[in-house]
Design an enzyme around this catalytic site. Structure first.
Site, mmCIF file in Angstrom:
data_model
loop_
_atom_site.group_PDB
_atom_site.id
_atom_site.type_symbol
_atom_site.label_atom_id
_atom_site.label_comp_id
_atom_site.label_asym_id
_atom_site.label_seq_id
_atom_site.Cartn_x
_atom_site.Cartn_y
_atom_site.Cartn_z
ATOM 1 N N TYR A 115 -5.969 5.066 -7.363
ATOM 2 C CA TYR A 115 -6.311 5.178 -6.116
ATOM 3 C C TYR A 115 -7.592 4.391 -5.813
ATOM 4 C CZ TYR A 115 -6.708 6.335 -1.002
ATOM 5 O OH TYR A 115 -6.933 6.462 0.436
ATOM 6 N N TYR A 131 0.765 -1.151 0.253
ATOM 7 C CA TYR A 131 0.083 -0.045 -0.210
ATOM 8 C C TYR A 131 0.762 1.011 -0.037
ATOM 9 C CZ TYR A 131 -4.329 2.623 0.959
ATOM 10 O OH TYR A 131 -5.498 3.237 1.035
#
Lengths: 393, 144, 324
Positions: A343, A293
Site C-alpha cells: 500500500y 486502485y
C-alpha cells in the site's frame, strides 16, 4: 472544452523501494531512494529535475527531498489533496506542467511508513484540529471512524441494489493475491489463499473480512515525467500520457458522500473517466490492461463501471467471467495491487502501469499491451490516467 | 457454590460454559499480582506502567492464568483435575474494563477422560484479552 | 539502530539462547494454605478443595490442594522484584534489551502442564532455561523480540510436578505517553465516545442534541432543508437560516456493522446507518435495540436522543415494530 495534454508528457523513469512492515528508516530516506532509483532508471541526473509533485498527505517536504537527492533549482512544485485520490493526480499535475512549459522534468513521489508509523486503519480521532474536523464530527461519535467502515456503507447499498455478492469480492481479492504470489517484490509473494481461508478471516466491518482490505506497509514509489520529445532520447522506452482526468462530483464529502440521491456509485470517477477518454480519443475497447486502485475489494467493481468496461451495476458478472485474470479481457493489478503487493497509496500502481506499457511486468499478459488504465483512490475526489506506448504517437 | 463434579459422560463437544463477567479493578490487578507474588512494578505502579507505554497498571499473566483456571474448575467441580492450560495473551486488562469469559468444549478424549475447553476472555474496550485451551480430566461413571 | 548496530545487538541477545537462568532453585515458601486461600479469594475460585478442609477430605483429592494455575506463583521472587531484583541470566538479557530501547515487556503466551496436584507441605523447585529468541517482529505494541523460556518444576522427591513454557515480548513502546499523569487517580477511566469538535457552523446542532433535540437546518430564503449543516444555501446562496426539529421518523438507506478495530468507548458489534428522515434529509447515526444480524436496508426506524456515555448525547435509532 477538452484539455490539451494528449501525447505531451511521458513517464520515463520508475522505481519502488522494497516494501516491508518496518522499513527501519525515515520516510525522507525512502523517498530519496525511490527518486534516485527512478532517475537512474531514466538515465537522468538529479540536476535535470525542475519540478516536483506529491500528496498533501505526504510527510516528506519537497525541498528537503530535493536537497537530499541533489536536485537543484525548482520552478514547479504542487501537492494534490484527498489521500489515495491523489495518486494519478500526480500525473495530472506533471502533464499540465510539461504541456504548458512550466517545467520540463518532474518527479512524482509518495513515501510512507504506513505500517511501522501511523496506520490508517486506526481511523480518525478527536485530535484533529483542521477544518476537516467538523466533517468527521458527524461520524466519529457514532463510531464510524475507519476507512473500511466508510466504504462499507456504499458497499452494503451496492450489494442491495445489484447482484454483487461475496463471490465477486472474493474474485477480486483472489486475483490480486494470485498475481502477488508470483511477484517477488510483493509483501504476499508466494502466499496464496483459497475461498475457505478467505471466508475464515476475521470480520472487519460488514461485509468486509480481512482479505477485502488492503495492506498497510512501509515503502516509497517515484516516477519521472518529462516531455515526449525528450523521452525519445532516454534510456527506457517512454510511457506516454494519453489522457488524465481528475474530479470531485457535486455534493461530495471526503469518504462520506452519503447524501447523494444514490450512493451505490462513484460519480467522481465517471467524470474523470469521461475527461480522460475525451482527451485521448480512446474508448474502453482500446484499453488492454489496468491498474485499478484497490484499497477494498468492491471499489474495483465500481471503477470498472465508471471506466465503461461494463454497465453500471454489472461488474459482478464482468469479473466472474475472469476478466481480471491473466488471460482475461482486462488483466488488472498484475503486481498484486494494494491488496497484496503493498500500500503505497496507488503510486506503486503507476509504476506497474508503466511496466505494463514497457512490457516488463513480472506478470506481463501474453497479449499485446498498448494502452493501460491506472486509477486513484475513490470515495474521495479521484482521477485516472490512460497511458500508451511510444508506438501510439 | 457447587460441590458436584461434572461427570465425563455428561459432557459433549459443543457444550458451552456459562459466561462470567469479571470487572477489572485496580484491586483485582494488584490483588492478583500479590497473590501470585509478582511485584513487578507495572502491575501496581501506574507511572511504571506508563513508562512501558500503557495508560495504567495492567493485569499480570499469572492472574490471567488463574482466572482462566478458576473459570474452568468452577464449572468442572472439585474432583476434576487440570492437566494443561495453554494461554495466549492479547490486549491488556486495565482498571475500568469489564472482561467476559466464555468457554466451549472443543474436544473430548475417551481414553484419558479429558475434555478440552476453549476459553475466551474479552474485555469491553480493547477486545481479546486472552484465549486459550484448558484440559481437565473428569471422573467417569458415577455408577462405579 | 543502524543495520550494523542491529547485528551487534542481535549477536548479544542470541548468545543467551540455551543458557540456564540459574541452577535449580527452591521456592521461598512451601505450598501452604494461607497463600492458597488468598489466591482463591482474588481469582474467585469456588472449589472447596482449595479452602475447605472438611469438604476437601471427602473428595478424591483427600484434602486441600493448591489451584493448578498457581504453579508459577510458588517460584516467584516476590517483593525484591519491585526494587532491586536479583540479577539472574534472564534479567541480564532483559537489561540488554532495555539498554537498546526495548524497554516494554509483555507476557504473550504461557503453556503450562500439570503432572500432579500440589498439597500443603510440598516444596517446589524450579529450573528455567532460555529456550529461544525470535527474529525482530513488528507488533501492535511496537518493534520487538519474543523470548521463550522453559521452566521445569519438581517436588521435594525430585519428581516432576509441572512444566511451563513462557513467552514474553520485549519491545520499543510505540507511543509512550509524553507525560505520566502525576495526579493519583484510582477511579476507573471509562472511555467515552470521540466527541464532535464544535465550531461556528455546527456547534448549535450539537448543543441542541445535548438538550435532546435533532434539528435540521433550513434556508430562510428558499426553505430548503440541509444536513449536515453548512453556512450557505447551495440552492439560493442565502446565509440566512433557521431550523426545524426532526420527528426522527426514518428508514435505513444503508448501514454497516463494525467489528474491528475496537475503539475504546464503543460497544461492538456496532451498527452505523445512513437514515433517510421523514423530512427528506439524511443523517448518520447508530441503530440499536436490535440484533445487528437483523438490520436491513429499507427498515423503518424511530430515533431518540440518548445519553450513550458519561459525556455524550447522541441520536440513536430503534426498529419500529412491524415496520418492515
Amino acid at each position: 472544452m477538452t484539455a490539451n495534454v494528449k501525447d505531451k508528457a511521458a513517464i520515463v523513469g520508475i522505481a519502488n523501494t522494497e516494501f516491508s512492515k518496518n522499513s527501519g528508516r525515515s520516510e525522507l530516506q525512502l523517498a530519496a531512494e525511490a527518486v534516485a532509483g527512478a532517475l537512474e532508471d531514466a538515465g537522468l541526473k538529479p540536476s535535470d529535475v525542475d519540478g516536483m509533485t506529491t500528496f498533501t498527505m505526504d510527510n516528506t517536504d519537497e525541498i528537503e527531498l530535493a536537497r537530499a537527492v541533489g536536485i537543484g533549482d525548482l520552478s514547479f512544485y504542487s501537492r494534490v489533496p484527498h489521500g489515495g485520490g491523489a495518486a494519478t493526480g500526480l500525473i495530472h499535475q506533471a502533464a499540465m506542467a510539461v504541456a504548458s512549459g512550466m517545467a520540463e522534468t518532474i518527479v512524482c513521489y509518495r513515501s510512507l511508513n504506513g505500517r511501522s508509523g501511523h496506520r490508517y486503519s486506526s481511523g480518525v480521532s478527536g485530535n484533529l484540529l483542521t477544518a476537516d474536523a467538523i466533517h468527521w464530527g458527524w461520524y466519529m461519535p457514532y463510531g464510524l471512524v475507519t476507512p473500511a467502515s466508510w466504504v462499507a456503507m456504499y458497499t452494503q447499498r451496492y450489494m442491495h441494489l445489484t447482484n454483487c455478492t461475496h463471490d465477486s469480492l472474493f474474485e477480486v481479492a483472489h486475483t490480486m493475491r494470485e498475481y502477488a504470489a508470483t511477484n517477488p517484490a510483493a509483501l504476499f509473494y508466494d502466499q496464496r489463499f483459497d475461498r475457505a481461508e478467505y471466508d475464515a478471516q476475521k470480520k472487519i466491518v460488514d461485509p468486509f473480512r480481512l482479505y477485502d482490505c488492503c495492506l498497510e506497509s512501509d515503502g516509497a514509489s517515484a516516477v519521472i515525467i518529462t516531455t515526449t520529445e525528450r523521452a525519445k532520447d532516454l534510456r527506457q522506452p517512454g510511457v506516454v500520457v494519453k489522457g488524465v482526468g481528475q474530479a470531485a462530483a457535486a455534493n461530495m464529502e471526503s469518504m462520506t458522500s452519503f447524501y447523494r440521491d444514490e450512493i451505490a456509485a462513484i460519480p467522481s470517477m465517471d467524470i474523470a473517466a469521461s475527461k480522460a477518454y475525451e482527451q485521448s480519443g480512446l474508448t474502453p475497447d482500446d484499453i488492454d490492461a489496468a491498474v485499478i486502485y484497490d484499497a477494498f475489494t468492491p471499489i474495483v467493481l465500481w471503477q470498472l463501471e465508471s471506466w465503461g468496461f461494463c454497465k453500471h451495476g454489472e461488474a459482478h458478472d464482468f469479473v466472474m467471467d475472469g476478466a481480471l485474470r491473466p488471460g482475461g479481457r482486462l488483466p488488472t493489478n498484475t503486481h498484486g495491487g494494494q491488496l497484496s503487493e503493498a500500500y503505497i497509496h496507488g503510486v506503486n500502481g503507476i509504476v506497474e502501469a508503466a511496466r505494463l506499457v514497457r512490457k516488463t511486468s513480472v506478470n506481463q499478459p501474453d497479449k499485446e499491451v498498448n494502452h493501460v488504465l491506472v486509477t486513484s483512490g475513490v470515495g474521495v475526489p479521484t482521477g485516472g490516467a490512460l497511458l500508451g506506448s511510444m508506438d501510439t504517437l | 457454590m457447587s460441590i458436584d463434579t461434572r461427570d465425563f459422560s455428561n459432557v459433549a463437544v459443543g457444550d458451552t460454559l456459562p459466561p462470567r463477567e469479571v470487572p477489572i479493578t485496580s484491586a483485582l490487578i494488584v490483588g492478583g499480582a500479590l497473590a501470585s507474588r509478582d511485584f513487578t512494578t507495572v502491575h501496581h505502579d501506574k507511572k511504571a506502567a506508563q513508562k512501558g507505554g500503557l495508560p495504567d497498571i495492567f493485569m499480570n499473566i499469572l492472574t490471567s492464568n488463574g482466572l482462566m483456571g478458576s473459570y474452568v474448575t468452577n464449572w468442572a467441580g472439585p474432583d476434576s483435575c487440570t492437566k494443561k492450560i495453554d494461554l495466549k495473551l492479547g490486549a491488556p486488562n486495565l482498571p475500568g474494563f469489564i472482561m467476559t469469559l466464555t468457554g466451549e468444549v472443543k474436544a473430548i478424549d475417551e481414553a484419558s477422560g479429558t475434555v478440552d475447553i476453549e476459553v475466551l476472555g474479552e474485555n469491553n474496550v480493547w477486545g481479546m484479552h486472552m484465549q486459550g485451551t484448558v484440559r481437565v480430566q473428569l471422573p467417569k461413571g458415577a455408577e462405579a | 539502530m543502524n543495520p550494523e548496530e542491529t547485528k551487534e545487538f542481535e549477536q548479544k541477545i542470541h548468545a543467551f539462547v540455551g543458557r540456564e537462568n540459574g541452577p535449580p532453585k527452591k521456592g521461598k515458601d512451601a505450598v501452604n494454605e494461607p497463600m492458597i486461600r488468598q489466591w482463591a479469594e482474588v481469582m474467585g475460585d469456588e472449589s472447596p478443595v482449595y479452602t475447605d478442609k472438611e469438604t476437601a477430605k471427602n473428595t478424591t483429592k483427600g484434602g486441600i490442594i493448591a489451584p493448578p494455575s498457581m504453579l508459577q506463583a510458588w517460584s516467584m521472587e516476590g517483593y525484591p522484584m519491585a526494587g532491586s531484583p536479583a540479577v539472574d541470566v534472564q534479567r541480564s538479557l532483559h537489561n540488554v534489551f532495555d539498554e537498546n530501547g526495548f524497554t516494554g515487556v509483555l507476557g504473550t503466551n504461557t503453556s503450562t502442564e500439570f503432572f500432579r496436584d500440589l498439597k500443603p507441605g510440598d516444596e517446589v523447585t524450579y529450573h528455567t532455561v532460555i529456550e529461544s529468541i525470535s527474529e525482530q517482529k513488528s507488533t501492535a505494541r511496537g518493534i520487538g523480540y519474543f523470548i521463550e523460556t522453559v521452566t521445569q518444576f519438581t517436588d521435594q522427591n525430585g519428581e516432576r510436578v509441572g512444566k511451563q513454557v513462557f513467552r514474553v515480548l520485549k519491545f520499543i513502546p510505540a507511543d509512550a505517553p509524553a507525560e505520566a499523569s502525576s495526579v493519583a487517580d484510582d477511579s476507573p477511566a471509562v472511555p467515552t465516545r470521540i466527541a464532535a469538535p464544535r465550531g461556528h457552523d455546527n456547534g448549535w446542532w450539537w448543543e441542541a442534541a445535548d438538550k435532546g433535540k435533532v434539528l435540521i437546518q433550513r434556508c430562510k430564503s428558499c426553505q430548503t432543508l440541509r444536513h449536515p449543516p453548512r453556512p450557505m444555501c447551495g440552492e439560493c446562496q442565502s446565509v440566512e437560516w433557521d431550523s426545524i426539529e426532526s420527528t426522527l421518523d426514518g428508514e435505513i438507506f444503508s448501514f454497516t456493522v463494525l467489528h474491528y478495530p475496537k475503539v475504546p468507548g464503543y460497544d461492538y458489534p456496532l451498527c452505523c446507518a445512513v437514515i433517510s428522515l421523514a423530512e427528506g434529509t439524511r443523517i448518520v447515526a447508530n441503530v440499536v435495540g436490535i440484533d445487528t444480524e437483523e438490520v436491513k436496508i429499507g427498515m423503518k426506524v424511530k430515533g431518540k436522543v440518548e445519553q450513550v456515555d458519561e459525556k455524550t448525547m447522541l441520536p440513536q435509532f430503534y426498529p419500529v415494530a412491524g415496520g418492515q
